[in-house]
Design a protein around this motif. Structure first.
Motif, PDB file in Angstrom:
ATOM      1  N   UNK A  14       0.856  -1.192   0.000  1.00 18.81           N
ATOM      2  CA  UNK A  14       0.000   0.000   0.000  1.00 18.81           C
ATOM      3  C   UNK A  14       0.887   1.235   0.000  1.00 18.81           C
ATOM      4  N   UNK A  15       0.601   2.137  -0.928  1.00 16.71           N
ATOM      5  CA  UNK A  15       1.363   3.377  -1.057  1.00 16.71           C
ATOM      6  C   UNK A  15       0.376   4.530  -0.963  1.00 16.71           C
ATOM      7  N   UNK A  16       0.573   5.403   0.010  1.00 15.18           N
ATOM      8  CA  UNK A  16      -0.378   6.487   0.240  1.00 15.18           C
ATOM      9  C   UNK A  16       0.319   7.841   0.236  1.00 15.18           C
ATOM     10  N   UNK A  17      -0.459   8.858  -0.085  1.00 16.51           N
ATOM     11  CA  UNK A  17       0.028  10.229   0.034  1.00 16.51           C
ATOM     12  C   UNK A  17      -1.024  11.051   0.771  1.00 16.51           C
ATOM     13  N   UNK A  18      -0.664  12.268   1.095  1.00 17.95           N
ATOM     14  CA  UNK A  18      -1.618  13.158   1.769  1.00 17.95           C
ATOM     15  C   UNK A  18      -1.889  14.373   0.894  1.00 17.95           C
ATOM     16  N   UNK A  19      -1.875  14.146  -0.426  1.00 19.11           N
ATOM     17  CA  UNK A  19      -2.088  15.225  -1.389  1.00 19.11           C
ATOM     18  C   UNK A  19      -3.551  15.602  -1.517  1.00 19.11           C
ATOM     19  N   UNK A  20      -3.869  16.156  -2.675  1.00 18.32           N
ATOM     20  CA  UNK A  20      -5.223  16.669  -2.902  1.00 18.32           C
ATOM     21  C   UNK A  20      -6.232  15.592  -3.269  1.00 18.32           C
ATOM     22  N   UNK A  21      -5.766  14.365  -3.480  1.00  7.99           N
ATOM     23  CA  UNK A  21      -6.677  13.284  -3.832  1.00  7.99           C
ATOM     24  C   UNK A  21      -7.052  13.322  -5.300  1.00  7.99           C
ATOM     25  N   UNK A  22      -7.780  12.321  -5.731  1.00 13.08           N
ATOM     26  CA  UNK A  22      -8.227  12.220  -7.117  1.00 13.08           C
ATOM     27  C   UNK A  22      -9.703  12.587  -7.143  1.00 13.08           C
ATOM     28  N   UNK A  23     -10.063  13.594  -7.928  1.00  6.19           N
ATOM     29  CA  UNK A  23     -11.472  13.993  -7.985  1.00  6.19           C
ATOM     30  C   UNK A  23     -12.368  12.819  -8.386  1.00  6.19           C
ATOM     31  N   UNK A  67      -9.411   7.034  -2.690  1.00  6.13           N
ATOM     32  CA  UNK A  67      -9.051   8.440  -2.688  1.00  6.13           C
ATOM     33  C   UNK A  67     -10.167   9.289  -2.099  1.00  6.13           C
ATOM     34  N   UNK A  68      -9.761  10.230  -1.291  1.00  7.18           N
ATOM     35  CA  UNK A  68     -10.685  11.202  -0.731  1.00  7.18           C
ATOM     36  C   UNK A  68     -10.186  12.581  -1.135  1.00  7.18           C
ATOM     37  N   UNK A  69     -10.946  13.271  -2.005  1.00  4.92           N
ATOM     38  CA  UNK A  69     -10.512  14.606  -2.407  1.00  4.92           C
ATOM     39  C   UNK A  69     -10.229  15.494  -1.193  1.00  4.92           C
ATOM     40  N   UNK A  70      -9.076  16.119  -1.225  1.00  5.82           N
ATOM     41  CA  UNK A  70      -8.652  16.974  -0.131  1.00  5.82           C
ATOM     42  C   UNK A  70      -7.874  16.258   0.957  1.00  5.82           C
TER      43      UNK A  70
END
Length: 89
Positions: A14-23, A67-70
């Protein structure tokens, strides 16, 4: 990034980021060949489609994302521990 054994047959990465997410409006297209959010001439849109193909077809695995936008996105790769042996033709 997290790597774990799911059970006797699967491993998970599992690879995660804390970016803006995918709309949500583009989430269903993310693995489609030639889909890109970049301007014309700035990308081919093949990266996720090729990744999906390698993981699912070549390794018999699974590729998914949440993904969760935001809030960010997490990609989850699951690969069988033992690969099927294909006969050489």
């Amino acid at each position: 990034m997290r790597t774990s054994v799911v059970d006797l047959q699967w491993v998970k990465i599992a690879i995660a980021d804390n970016g803006s997410g995918i709309p949500e409006s583009i989430q269903k297209q993310i693995f489609n060949p030639f889909f890109t959010t970049k301007p014309v001439g700035k990308g081919t849109g093949m990266g996720m489609a090729i990744s999906y193909q390698i993981i699912t077809e070549k390794h018999g695995g699974k590729l998914d994302f949440f993904s969760t936008p935001g809030k960010g996105t997490e990609f989850v790769i699951q690969i069988p521990i033992q690969q099927e042996i294909c006969p050489v033709i």
